[in-house]
Design a protein around this motif. Sequence first.
Motif, PDB file in Angstrom:
ATOM      1  N   HIS A  81       0.860  -1.179   0.000  1.00  0.00           N
ATOM      2  CA  HIS A  81       0.000   0.000   0.000  1.00  0.00           C
ATOM      3  C   HIS A  81       0.899   1.233   0.000  1.00  0.00           C
ATOM      4  CE1 HIS A  81      -3.547  -2.398   1.512  1.00  0.00           C
ATOM      5  NE2 HIS A  81      -4.143  -1.538   0.697  1.00  0.00           N
ATOM      6  N   LEU A  82       0.515   2.235  -0.771  1.00  0.00           N
ATOM      7  CA  LEU A  82       1.223   3.507  -0.768  1.00  0.00           C
ATOM      8  C   LEU A  82       0.187   4.616  -0.581  1.00  0.00           C
ATOM      9  CD1 LEU A  82       3.909   5.073  -1.215  1.00  0.00           C
ATOM     10  CD2 LEU A  82       3.243   5.240  -3.629  1.00  0.00           C
ATOM     11  N   ILE A 124      -1.190  -0.311  12.235  1.00  0.00           N
ATOM     12  CA  ILE A 124      -1.334   0.735  11.220  1.00  0.00           C
ATOM     13  C   ILE A 124      -1.982   0.218   9.942  1.00  0.00           C
ATOM     14  CG2 ILE A 124      -0.006   2.234   9.665  1.00  0.00           C
ATOM     15  CD1 ILE A 124       1.764   2.991  11.878  1.00  0.00           C
ATOM     16  N   ALA A 125      -1.803  -1.070   9.640  1.00  0.00           N
ATOM     17  CA  ALA A 125      -2.284  -1.628   8.370  1.00  0.00           C
ATOM     18  C   ALA A 125      -3.758  -1.322   8.091  1.00  0.00           C
ATOM     19  CB  ALA A 125      -2.027  -3.132   8.318  1.00  0.00           C
ATOM     20  N   PRO A 126      -4.693  -1.544   9.038  1.00  0.00           N
ATOM     21  CA  PRO A 126      -6.099  -1.242   8.711  1.00  0.00           C
ATOM     22  C   PRO A 126      -6.372   0.242   8.522  1.00  0.00           C
ATOM     23  CG  PRO A 126      -5.868  -1.906  11.021  1.00  0.00           C
ATOM     24  CD  PRO A 126      -4.555  -2.204  10.355  1.00  0.00           C
ATOM     25  N   LEU A 127      -5.568   1.104   9.158  1.00  0.00           N
ATOM     26  CA  LEU A 127      -5.744   2.543   8.971  1.00  0.00           C
ATOM     27  C   LEU A 127      -5.321   2.945   7.563  1.00  0.00           C
ATOM     28  CD1 LEU A 127      -4.257   3.762  12.384  1.00  0.00           C
ATOM     29  CD2 LEU A 127      -6.677   3.540  11.783  1.00  0.00           C
ATOM     30  N   VAL A 132      -6.887   4.231   1.877  1.00  0.00           N
ATOM     31  CA  VAL A 132      -6.925   3.898   0.448  1.00  0.00           C
ATOM     32  C   VAL A 132      -8.362   3.739  -0.032  1.00  0.00           C
ATOM     33  CG1 VAL A 132      -6.310   2.150  -1.270  1.00  0.00           C
ATOM     34  CG2 VAL A 132      -4.627   2.863   0.428  1.00  0.00           C
ATOM     35  N   ARG A 133      -9.190   3.042   0.737  1.00  0.00           N
ATOM     36  CA  ARG A 133     -10.606   2.864   0.351  1.00  0.00           C
ATOM     37  C   ARG A 133     -11.323   4.197   0.284  1.00  0.00           C
ATOM     38  NH1 ARG A 133     -10.423  -1.217   4.163  1.00  0.00           N
ATOM     39  NH2 ARG A 133     -11.692   0.030   5.592  1.00  0.00           N
ATOM     40  N   GLU A 134     -11.033   5.054   1.243  1.00  0.00           N
ATOM     41  CA  GLU A 134     -11.684   6.369   1.278  1.00  0.00           C
ATOM     42  C   GLU A 134     -11.387   7.165   0.014  1.00  0.00           C
ATOM     43  OE1 GLU A 134     -14.215   9.109   2.729  1.00  0.00           O
ATOM     44  OE2 GLU A 134     -13.711   7.249   3.795  1.00  0.00           O
ATOM     45  N   MET A 144     -12.577  15.244   5.224  1.00  0.00           N
ATOM     46  CA  MET A 144     -12.579  15.093   6.672  1.00  0.00           C
ATOM     47  C   MET A 144     -12.155  13.688   7.084  1.00  0.00           C
ATOM     48  SD  MET A 144     -15.653  15.764   9.430  1.00  0.00           S
ATOM     49  CE  MET A 144     -15.691  17.516   9.046  1.00  0.00           C
ATOM     50  N   ALA A 145     -12.686  12.690   6.383  1.00  0.00           N
ATOM     51  CA  ALA A 145     -12.331  11.308   6.710  1.00  0.00           C
ATOM     52  C   ALA A 145     -10.866  11.029   6.389  1.00  0.00           C
ATOM     53  CB  ALA A 145     -13.236  10.335   5.952  1.00  0.00           C
ATOM     54  N   ALA A 146     -10.391  11.540   5.254  1.00  0.00           N
ATOM     55  CA  ALA A 146      -9.000  11.314   4.875  1.00  0.00           C
ATOM     56  C   ALA A 146      -8.048  11.925   5.899  1.00  0.00           C
ATOM     57  CB  ALA A 146      -8.732  11.887   3.482  1.00  0.00           C
ATOM     58  N   SER A 147      -8.331  13.140   6.348  1.00  0.00           N
ATOM     59  CA  SER A 147      -7.448  13.772   7.332  1.00  0.00           C
ATOM     60  C   SER A 147      -7.536  13.065   8.681  1.00  0.00           C
ATOM     61  CB  SER A 147      -7.780  15.262   7.483  1.00  0.00           C
ATOM     62  OG  SER A 147      -9.079  15.462   7.990  1.00  0.00           O
ATOM     63  N   ALA A 148      -8.721  12.509   9.008  1.00  0.00           N
ATOM     64  CA  ALA A 148      -8.863  11.753  10.257  1.00  0.00           C
ATOM     65  C   ALA A 148      -8.035  10.472  10.212  1.00  0.00           C
ATOM     66  CB  ALA A 148     -10.329  11.428  10.509  1.00  0.00           C
ATOM     67  N   TYR A 149      -8.095   9.759   9.102  1.00  0.00           N
ATOM     68  CA  TYR A 149      -7.247   8.572   8.939  1.00  0.00           C
ATOM     69  C   TYR A 149      -5.771   8.954   9.071  1.00  0.00           C
ATOM     70  CZ  TYR A 149     -10.627   4.988   7.417  1.00  0.00           C
ATOM     71  OH  TYR A 149     -11.627   4.058   7.361  1.00  0.00           O
ATOM     72  N   MET A 150      -5.380  10.042   8.411  1.00  0.00           N
ATOM     73  CA  MET A 150      -3.980  10.451   8.445  1.00  0.00           C
ATOM     74  C   MET A 150      -3.547  10.810   9.857  1.00  0.00           C
ATOM     75  SD  MET A 150      -1.195  10.720   6.809  1.00  0.00           S
ATOM     76  CE  MET A 150      -1.939  10.231   5.241  1.00  0.00           C
ATOM     77  N   ARG A 151      -4.426  11.431  10.623  1.00  0.00           N
ATOM     78  CA  ARG A 151      -4.089  11.756  12.016  1.00  0.00           C
ATOM     79  C   ARG A 151      -3.831  10.487  12.819  1.00  0.00           C
ATOM     80  NH1 ARG A 151      -7.713  15.881  15.491  1.00  0.00           N
ATOM     81  NH2 ARG A 151      -6.850  17.239  13.889  1.00  0.00           N
ATOM     82  N   LEU A 152      -4.679   9.484  12.653  1.00  0.00           N
ATOM     83  CA  LEU A 152      -4.505   8.226  13.376  1.00  0.00           C
ATOM     84  C   LEU A 152      -3.222   7.510  12.948  1.00  0.00           C
ATOM     85  CD1 LEU A 152      -8.186   6.925  13.335  1.00  0.00           C
ATOM     86  CD2 LEU A 152      -6.901   7.690  15.338  1.00  0.00           C
ATOM     87  N   ILE A 153      -2.933   7.539  11.657  1.00  0.00           N
ATOM     88  CA  ILE A 153      -1.702   6.913  11.163  1.00  0.00           C
ATOM     89  C   ILE A 153      -0.483   7.599  11.773  1.00  0.00           C
ATOM     90  CG2 ILE A 153      -0.273   6.537   9.109  1.00  0.00           C
ATOM     91  CD1 ILE A 153      -2.943   6.298   7.517  1.00  0.00           C
ATOM     92  N   LEU A 154      -0.487   8.929  11.783  1.00  0.00           N
ATOM     93  CA  LEU A 154       0.636   9.682  12.331  1.00  0.00           C
ATOM     94  C   LEU A 154       0.828   9.413  13.820  1.00  0.00           C
ATOM     95  CD1 LEU A 154       0.199  13.175  10.646  1.00  0.00           C
ATOM     96  CD2 LEU A 154       2.122  11.623  10.356  1.00  0.00           C
ATOM     97  N   MET A 155      -0.269   9.467  14.580  1.00  0.00           N
ATOM     98  CA  MET A 155      -0.171   9.245  16.016  1.00  0.00           C
ATOM     99  C   MET A 155       0.354   7.844  16.317  1.00  0.00           C
ATOM    100  SD  MET A 155      -0.959  11.819  17.997  1.00  0.00           S
ATOM    101  CE  MET A 155      -1.288  10.943  19.522  1.00  0.00           C
ATOM    102  N   THR A 156      -0.137   6.862  15.587  1.00  0.00           N
ATOM    103  CA  THR A 156       0.292   5.486  15.821  1.00  0.00           C
ATOM    104  C   THR A 156       1.765   5.311  15.498  1.00  0.00           C
ATOM    105  OG1 THR A 156      -1.945   4.722  15.254  1.00  0.00           O
ATOM    106  CG2 THR A 156      -0.206   3.067  15.275  1.00  0.00           C
TER     107      THR A 156
END
Length: 297
Positions: A81-82, A124-127, A132-134, A144-156
């Motif tokens: 995934h990229l 991190i994989a499911p995030l 990608v699905r979003e 909004m959803a994309a930035s929320a996913y990115m926030r969770l990825i960054l924090m993790t």
Amino acid sequence: MDASIHRYARGEWHGPSLSHRHIRFQKGLYADFHHFLLLREGRAELHFNSGEERPLQGPLLAFLPPQARCDLLIAAGTAAHLVGASPQVMVDAIGEKVESYSLRIFTEQRKLVEASDPLLVAEIAPLISGFVREIDEPSRASWMAASAYMRLILMTLWRGTEGERNEQRGQGETGSILQRYRQLVEAGFRQHRPISDYAAELGVTADRLHAVCQRSLGRSPIQLLHERVVQEAKLRLERSARNIQEISDSLGFSDPTYFSHFFKRKTGLSPAGYREIARVSAGSENRMLSSGYADWP
């Protein structure tokens, strides 16, 4: 649905193929993106402009800020995934909370961050898959959803690569006061509170806070606070489409005229003048422009 999201976010699944794939991060639309590579299985290589080559073996997670300046070669038979985010999405993802200061510095370090810890990769994989699905589904594609996913990825990633723990290690009393002051400034610089309020919240006198900042960074607390306001103003002038009054309001100024005078006093340019230079210099190495949050000490 946000039809323009694909200009600001990238989400790709590269299934195993019979040939290798070459991805150039510094070309075209994605040149300023922060990228995450989730190598589920197989091999890849990073080729840096400096001449360094870094082999990667899955399962593995790599974080590539734009300063990394490299190309990616995905080997045949590899599944990956990229995902990538523009500076605008990163600003939203990082947010305006206490942790935001640390995340901003973390995401602008000029180095590759890798995590081969299987538990971190599994977290991190499911995030990343969700991101990608979003991006991939036209009926969704929400900023909004994309930035929320990115926030969770960054924090993790920040927590999992010891970014959080490294900040807490080796700090004496002076380092602790300075770090907590930075965090309070990050959470409250838009409120234009007096330095005495910050000192009281830290449990020290204003003179003590002044001495700590001056000794560690050569600047007073008020200078650091003003530098943070200016840094945010620069980033918004460069990266957002808001007008000057909206930017002034978002930074807590009651009067856009006062904001303009404040900005010009600190930078030598009016907000409009700075924005025009940013527009003309897009994609260049103009040192007058902000290069990111890491510029704020």
